[in-house]
Scaffold this motif. Sequence first.
Motif, short mmCIF file in Angstrom:
data_model
loop_
_atom_site.label_atom_id
_atom_site.label_comp_id
_atom_site.label_asym_id
_atom_site.label_seq_id
_atom_site.Cartn_x
_atom_site.Cartn_y
_atom_site.Cartn_z
N UNK A 161 0.79 -0.57 -0.13
CA UNK A 161 -0.12 0.25 0.02
C UNK A 161 0.66 1.00 -0.33
N UNK A 162 -0.09 2.51 -0.85
CA UNK A 162 1.33 3.53 -1.08
C UNK A 162 1.80 4.13 0.87
N UNK A 163 0.26 4.46 1.46
CA UNK A 163 0.06 5.22 2.42
C UNK A 163 0.95 4.02 3.56
N UNK A 164 0.51 3.03 3.67
CA UNK A 164 0.49 2.60 5.48
C UNK A 164 1.62 1.47 4.67
N UNK A 165 1.82 1.64 3.94
CA UNK A 165 3.22 0.32 3.67
C UNK A 165 3.33 -1.09 3.46
N UNK A 166 2.25 -1.35 4.38
CA UNK A 166 1.64 -2.95 4.24
C UNK A 166 2.03 -3.29 3.07
N UNK A 167 2.08 -4.91 3.51
CA UNK A 167 2.57 -5.77 1.93
C UNK A 167 1.18 -6.62 1.57
N UNK A 168 0.73 -6.84 0.42
CA UNK A 168 -0.67 -7.84 -0.24
C UNK A 168 0.38 -8.38 -0.63
N UNK A 169 -0.34 -10.11 -0.60
CA UNK A 169 -0.15 -10.90 -1.77
C UNK A 169 -0.70 -11.03 -2.39
N UNK A 268 11.36 -13.75 7.05
CA UNK A 268 11.07 -12.47 5.83
C UNK A 268 10.33 -12.04 6.91
N UNK A 269 9.86 -12.57 7.84
CA UNK A 269 8.94 -11.89 9.24
C UNK A 269 9.37 -10.78 9.05
N UNK A 270 11.26 -10.25 10.30
CA UNK A 270 11.82 -9.78 9.98
C UNK A 270 12.30 -9.30 9.03
N UNK A 271 12.48 -9.67 7.76
CA UNK A 271 12.64 -9.02 6.51
C UNK A 271 12.25 -8.06 6.40
N UNK A 272 11.09 -8.47 5.63
CA UNK A 272 9.74 -7.60 4.93
C UNK A 272 9.73 -5.77 5.53
N UNK A 276 10.06 -1.91 4.08
CA UNK A 276 8.29 -1.67 3.92
C UNK A 276 8.82 0.02 5.08
N UNK A 277 9.38 0.00 6.05
CA UNK A 277 9.99 0.97 6.67
C UNK A 277 10.86 1.69 6.38
N UNK A 278 11.90 1.29 5.52
CA UNK A 278 13.06 2.11 5.71
C UNK A 278 13.28 1.48 4.15
N UNK A 279 12.69 0.93 3.73
CA UNK A 279 13.26 1.20 1.99
C UNK A 279 14.61 0.15 1.92
N UNK A 280 14.75 -0.42 3.26
CA UNK A 280 15.86 -1.84 3.03
C UNK A 280 15.63 -2.56 1.23
N UNK A 281 16.49 -2.87 0.51
CA UNK A 281 16.79 -3.73 -0.24
C UNK A 281 16.03 -5.50 0.45
N UNK A 282 15.55 -6.14 -0.25
CA UNK A 282 14.67 -7.29 1.02
C UNK A 282 16.47 -8.22 0.73
N UNK A 283 16.79 -8.42 -0.31
CA UNK A 283 17.46 -9.09 -0.44
C UNK A 283 19.06 -9.48 0.40
N UNK A 284 18.94 -7.63 1.13
CA UNK A 284 19.51 -7.31 1.86
C UNK A 284 19.59 -7.99 3.38
N UNK A 356 6.75 -7.47 12.23
CA UNK A 356 7.07 -8.51 11.70
C UNK A 356 5.21 -9.79 12.72
N UNK A 357 5.19 -9.15 13.88
CA UNK A 357 4.66 -9.62 14.19
C UNK A 357 2.99 -9.80 12.87
N UNK A 358 2.84 -8.87 12.63
CA UNK A 358 1.47 -8.89 11.37
C UNK A 358 1.97 -9.53 10.03
N UNK A 359 3.33 -10.22 10.07
CA UNK A 359 2.98 -10.47 8.25
C UNK A 359 3.20 -11.79 8.13
N UNK A 360 3.10 -12.31 7.23
CA UNK A 360 1.84 -13.58 6.68
C UNK A 360 3.11 -14.28 6.98
N UNK A 361 4.92 -14.52 6.66
CA UNK A 361 5.13 -15.11 6.80
C UNK A 361 5.72 -16.13 7.75
#
Length: 382
Positions: A161-169, A268-272, A276-284, A356-361
């Motif tokens: 989401x553009x505003x909340x940055x919540x990831x959707x699948x 993945x729940x640590x990484x996502x 979202x918050x800091x625009x970190x490269x997902x792989x990194x 992280x606790x709200x993440x889907x992984x």
Amino acid sequence: MTFDKVYQYNFPTTIRFGAGSVKELSNYLKNNDLHKPLIVTDSLIVQLPFFKEIVDDLQKHNISVEVFCDTHKNPVKSDVYKGVDVWDNTNRDSIIGIGGGAALDIARAIALRVNHREDLFKYDDLIGGDIFVTNEVPHFITIPTTSGTGSEVGRSAIIADDETHQKRILFSPKLMAKIVFADPLLTMDLPPFVTAATGMDALTHNMEAFLAKNPHPICDGIALEGISLIKDSLEKATNNPDLESRSKMMIASMMGAIAFQKGLGVVHSLAHPLSSLLDTHHGLANAVNIPYGIAFNIEGFEYKFRRISRALDLKEETGVAVVNYLFELNSKINIPHKLSDIGVREEHIETLADMAIADFAHPNNPKPVTRDDFKSLYLKAL
């Protein structure tokens, strides 16, 4: 197996794999009566010589090309809507995703939205939205340029989401590419950082898929072989690349994406949230977190770590040996060991733990993970 030939695999979709396979694209389009593809990529790839060669070859074969590359590093809904506007205004007949995970996710989401025009997140698989994916999608082709997400063989797209940055699948079997042109030559000029970060993403997919709690012996076998291939090739692909190392990484990346239909986990729940918050490269984000998240899973699952350690050809068949290997590999490919080295500060921890606790992984992690667990893992990694 040699790495100067093109092979065909059909698992789960048709994959034309090998050096030079992308040169088959124009004939494939013509043979399928496709003449007006929308190419979805990113602003960096459009500047690279291999991309210009692909476009030139298509145009030489009288194929009209439209390129959409106005996208974010971590895809958001507005990227998809803008891409569909280009589709609508240019009368296209197919979609070709060229790039890493972000570009391929946006391409796949555009393919979904072409004939599904309600709010994009109505189709979020996490709320059962896959049942609304009822119409056909345009002819969809993927061409990976990194060896990380394996999104080229996937059936889902992660869009925020553009505003909340919540990831959707967004998920549906309809979103699988008709064909993948997996050409390791397209990855030969990747800078070391991108190779390292995306490669650790592929390793995370394979390891977490193997550890995931859902029973799936087929995925387990694929994941273990993917781990072995990465052990053989990631350091060389990063620091002194050749066709063999790049080819093995591309195969291992696809294997990780096939295997993680079984599920992912705590890493993945640590990484996502970092993306979202800091625009970190997902792989990194995965690369820095994987030793800590994997260590969390050792107790009670020692038998699984014995098999991972064998795939890594370690002398000691223990979880501790696997974690030590991960730290050593990160050092060899110049990945930092601490979150503080990639911009995370203590003031971020509470928000990251909430996300992280709200993440889907993590529901597929082999053991439950609480918010306090996430907070503790972030602080250990800080």
